[in-house]
Design a protein around this motif. Structure first.
Motif, PDB file in Angstrom:
ATOM      1  N   SER A   1       0.817  -1.216   0.000  1.00  0.00           N
ATOM      2  CA  SER A   1       0.000   0.000   0.000  1.00  0.00           C
ATOM      3  C   SER A   1       0.848   1.261   0.000  1.00  0.00           C
ATOM      4  O   SER A   1       0.351   2.336  -0.337  1.00  0.00           O
ATOM      5  CB  SER A   1      -0.905   0.016   1.234  1.00  0.00           C
ATOM      6  N   LEU A   2       2.087   1.136   0.402  1.00  0.00           N
ATOM      7  CA  LEU A   2       2.954   2.303   0.521  1.00  0.00           C
ATOM      8  C   LEU A   2       4.111   2.152  -0.446  1.00  0.00           C
ATOM      9  O   LEU A   2       5.207   1.762  -0.059  1.00  0.00           O
ATOM     10  CB  LEU A   2       3.459   2.435   1.956  1.00  0.00           C
ATOM     11  N   PRO A   3       3.878   2.481  -1.708  1.00  0.00           N
ATOM     12  CA  PRO A   3       4.909   2.240  -2.727  1.00  0.00           C
ATOM     13  C   PRO A   3       6.210   2.933  -2.362  1.00  0.00           C
ATOM     14  O   PRO A   3       6.228   4.133  -2.101  1.00  0.00           O
ATOM     15  CB  PRO A   3       4.300   2.857  -3.991  1.00  0.00           C
ATOM     16  N   GLY A   4       7.272   2.169  -2.341  1.00  0.00           N
ATOM     17  CA  GLY A   4       8.572   2.752  -2.085  1.00  0.00           C
ATOM     18  C   GLY A   4       9.055   2.632  -0.661  1.00  0.00           C
ATOM     19  O   GLY A   4      10.200   2.965  -0.370  1.00  0.00           O
ATOM     20  N   VAL A   5       8.216   2.176   0.241  1.00  0.00           N
ATOM     21  CA  VAL A   5       8.672   2.093   1.627  1.00  0.00           C
ATOM     22  C   VAL A   5       9.625   0.913   1.781  1.00  0.00           C
ATOM     23  O   VAL A   5       9.324  -0.202   1.367  1.00  0.00           O
ATOM     24  CB  VAL A   5       7.483   1.969   2.604  1.00  0.00           C
TER      25      VAL A   5
ATOM     26  N   THR B   1      11.347  -2.084   3.662  1.00  0.00           N
ATOM     27  CA  THR B   1      10.761  -2.974   4.665  1.00  0.00           C
ATOM     28  C   THR B   1      11.337  -2.746   6.054  1.00  0.00           C
ATOM     29  O   THR B   1      10.628  -2.887   7.055  1.00  0.00           O
ATOM     30  CB  THR B   1      10.956  -4.452   4.243  1.00  0.00           C
ATOM     31  N   ASN B   2      12.598  -2.363   6.112  1.00  0.00           N
ATOM     32  CA  ASN B   2      13.171  -2.118   7.446  1.00  0.00           C
ATOM     33  C   ASN B   2      12.556  -0.884   8.100  1.00  0.00           C
ATOM     34  O   ASN B   2      12.306  -0.868   9.299  1.00  0.00           O
ATOM     35  CB  ASN B   2      14.686  -1.971   7.360  1.00  0.00           C
ATOM     36  N   LEU B   3      12.263   0.133   7.287  1.00  0.00           N
ATOM     37  CA  LEU B   3      11.642   1.332   7.854  1.00  0.00           C
ATOM     38  C   LEU B   3      10.209   1.050   8.272  1.00  0.00           C
ATOM     39  O   LEU B   3       9.749   1.534   9.309  1.00  0.00           O
ATOM     40  CB  LEU B   3      11.682   2.486   6.855  1.00  0.00           C
ATOM     41  N   LEU B   4       9.503   0.271   7.463  1.00  0.00           N
ATOM     42  CA  LEU B   4       8.134  -0.069   7.851  1.00  0.00           C
ATOM     43  C   LEU B   4       8.128  -0.789   9.192  1.00  0.00           C
ATOM     44  O   LEU B   4       7.339  -0.461  10.089  1.00  0.00           O
ATOM     45  CB  LEU B   4       7.482  -0.933   6.772  1.00  0.00           C
ATOM     46  N   ALA B   5       9.043  -1.746   9.340  1.00  0.00           N
ATOM     47  CA  ALA B   5       9.118  -2.468  10.610  1.00  0.00           C
ATOM     48  C   ALA B   5       9.460  -1.523  11.750  1.00  0.00           C
ATOM     49  O   ALA B   5       8.854  -1.579  12.831  1.00  0.00           O
ATOM     50  CB  ALA B   5      10.165  -3.573  10.505  1.00  0.00           C
ATOM     51  N   ASP B   6      10.394  -0.617  11.498  1.00  0.00           N
ATOM     52  CA  ASP B   6      10.808   0.332  12.538  1.00  0.00           C
ATOM     53  C   ASP B   6       9.661   1.238  12.947  1.00  0.00           C
ATOM     54  O   ASP B   6       9.408   1.438  14.129  1.00  0.00           O
ATOM     55  CB  ASP B   6      11.977   1.172  12.022  1.00  0.00           C
ATOM     56  N   ARG B   7       8.958   1.778  11.961  1.00  0.00           N
ATOM     57  CA  ARG B   7       7.870   2.714  12.271  1.00  0.00           C
ATOM     58  C   ARG B   7       6.731   2.034  13.007  1.00  0.00           C
ATOM     59  O   ARG B   7       6.150   2.583  13.942  1.00  0.00           O
ATOM     60  CB  ARG B   7       7.347   3.347  10.983  1.00  0.00           C
ATOM     61  N   LEU B   8       6.423   0.810  12.581  1.00  0.00           N
ATOM     62  CA  LEU B   8       5.360   0.084  13.271  1.00  0.00           C
ATOM     63  C   LEU B   8       5.745  -0.161  14.727  1.00  0.00           C
ATOM     64  O   LEU B   8       4.916  -0.038  15.629  1.00  0.00           O
ATOM     65  CB  LEU B   8       5.084  -1.244  12.560  1.00  0.00           C
ATOM     66  N   ARG B   9       7.006  -0.476  14.948  1.00  0.00           N
ATOM     67  CA  ARG B   9       7.469  -0.692  16.323  1.00  0.00           C
ATOM     68  C   ARG B   9       7.347   0.580  17.142  1.00  0.00           C
ATOM     69  O   ARG B   9       6.842   0.565  18.266  1.00  0.00           O
ATOM     70  CB  ARG B   9       8.919  -1.185  16.305  1.00  0.00           C
ATOM     71  N   ARG B  10       7.794   1.691  16.561  1.00  0.00           N
ATOM     72  CA  ARG B  10       7.728   2.956  17.290  1.00  0.00           C
ATOM     73  C   ARG B  10       6.295   3.375  17.570  1.00  0.00           C
ATOM     74  O   ARG B  10       5.965   3.828  18.659  1.00  0.00           O
ATOM     75  CB  ARG B  10       8.404   4.064  16.487  1.00  0.00           C
TER      76      ARG B  10
END
Lengths: 200, 200
Positions: A27-31, A33-42
């Motif tokens: 759903s978030l083109p270009g994100v 995967t490590n940043l997605l995991a990081d942001r979800l954690r935060r």
DNA sequence: CCGCATCCTCATGGATACTG
DNA sequence: CAGTATCCATGAGGATGCGG
């Protein structure tokens, strides 16, 4: 807390519906995967997002907490502000059809319809519906209730078509908010420049 | 377009009043001067910010364009969402008294007062006033109209005091929104959890 | 002084490969 | 499927310089 890159975009996606990790990636083109995991954690640590076990999919889904859901107003305000930009439709821009769910709610916010109606859209082969009644925007998503007659087309073309059509209020007052080009116009006409929608 | 680091904070400052470059540097604790210059350039190119010559100061001031001013709704929504965080008052947080101008407008938005009143605050040695009348929040800043009786104190202490006091509506209905502790409570009570303001 | 521009260092983000 | 690990590029932060 919600100002880091991608954070508010993740929240926007979760305002549409809870989603699995892989869905968010798509759903978030270009994100990355490590940043997605990081942001979800935060966001989870901050109490904005929570992980839930979904028996349906037999796995974890991410959703917004009660506090996170209160960001809807802020996200919708940004969507309204940026809708003129969407109308320009840069060529490189990517598009996900579910974004129309947020856009519909954001732009129809505060409006009402004398008769309950359901706005139907079909983009990129999938359908979306939003209901509107006397008290305002009511239902976010009801794809099964989508009417036969809906707009179809490639999103940027639809967005461009949508600029400068029929005033929103008149469309709604006619009780015929359903399945016509005017519907889409009412959704995407920039509100900023003209309270009653574009008119040229 | 407004998602880069510092951009929305710069816009928030300019929603309070047009400002000189140096004022912005001071208003945004921690902003590197090169980033401030870069963001101002980008925002100007995007049509959100504009440079103006101010005869008063015999120099350039930065202000928001008409389009930029339309971000008020989005910024205020974020302020409302984050007001519970402000109440926590982390020790390291910096504070600028003019931020209360935005907070006042954001939290009083949609409210009204049977009698026109002016909410007065004094923080860190400077005063701020916001007027509220039957039609809603009216005037943003009117330091000269500030009443003698205002709250004084160090901001984080005031913010903590403000949590969980008198319901907002009763304070406004009493016509006595002026110069009492209740005023400040009405401003900073989190609205999210309770439509009528905090009550415990 | 004010309003930036430059420089350097380091933290963060982006792309991709990899793993339980 | 749901993330980690790794590596490189980019952008942020902080000090300082400098012209008007």
């Amino acid at each position: 807390m919600v100002g880091e890159r991608w954070s508010l975009l993740i929240i926007r996606e979760l305002l549409i519906r809870p989603a699995r990790y892989g869905e968010l990636l798509d759903s978030l083109p270009g994100v990355p995967t490590n940043l997605l995991a990081d942001r979800l954690r935060r966001l989870e640590a901050a109490g904005v997002v929570e992980r839930r076990y979904d028996a349906e999919v037999e796995g974890v889904v991410y959703g917004l907490t009660a506090w996170g859901l209160e960001l809807r107003e802020a996200v919708e305000a940004l969507v309204r502000w940026s809708s003129p930009l969407m109308l320009q439709g840069r060529g490189k821009d990517t598009f996900r059809r579910q974004w129309l769910v947020i856009a519909l709610r954001a732009l129809l916010r505060g409006r009402s319809s004398p008769k309950p109606v359901t706005v139907g859209l079909e983009v990129e082969g999938a359908s979306i519906a939003v209901s509107l009644d006397r008290s305002g925007v009511d239902v976010t998503e009801a794809a099964d209730r989508l009417p036969a007659a809906t707009l179809r087309g490639e999103p940027s073309e639809l967005l461009r078509l949508a600029a400068g059509l029929v005033p929103v209020d008149s469309v709604i007052d006619s009780g015929n908010l359903y399945g016509s080009r005017d519907i889409f116009a009412s959704v995407f006409a920039p509100q900023a420049t003209d309270k009653h929608g574009a008119s040229t």
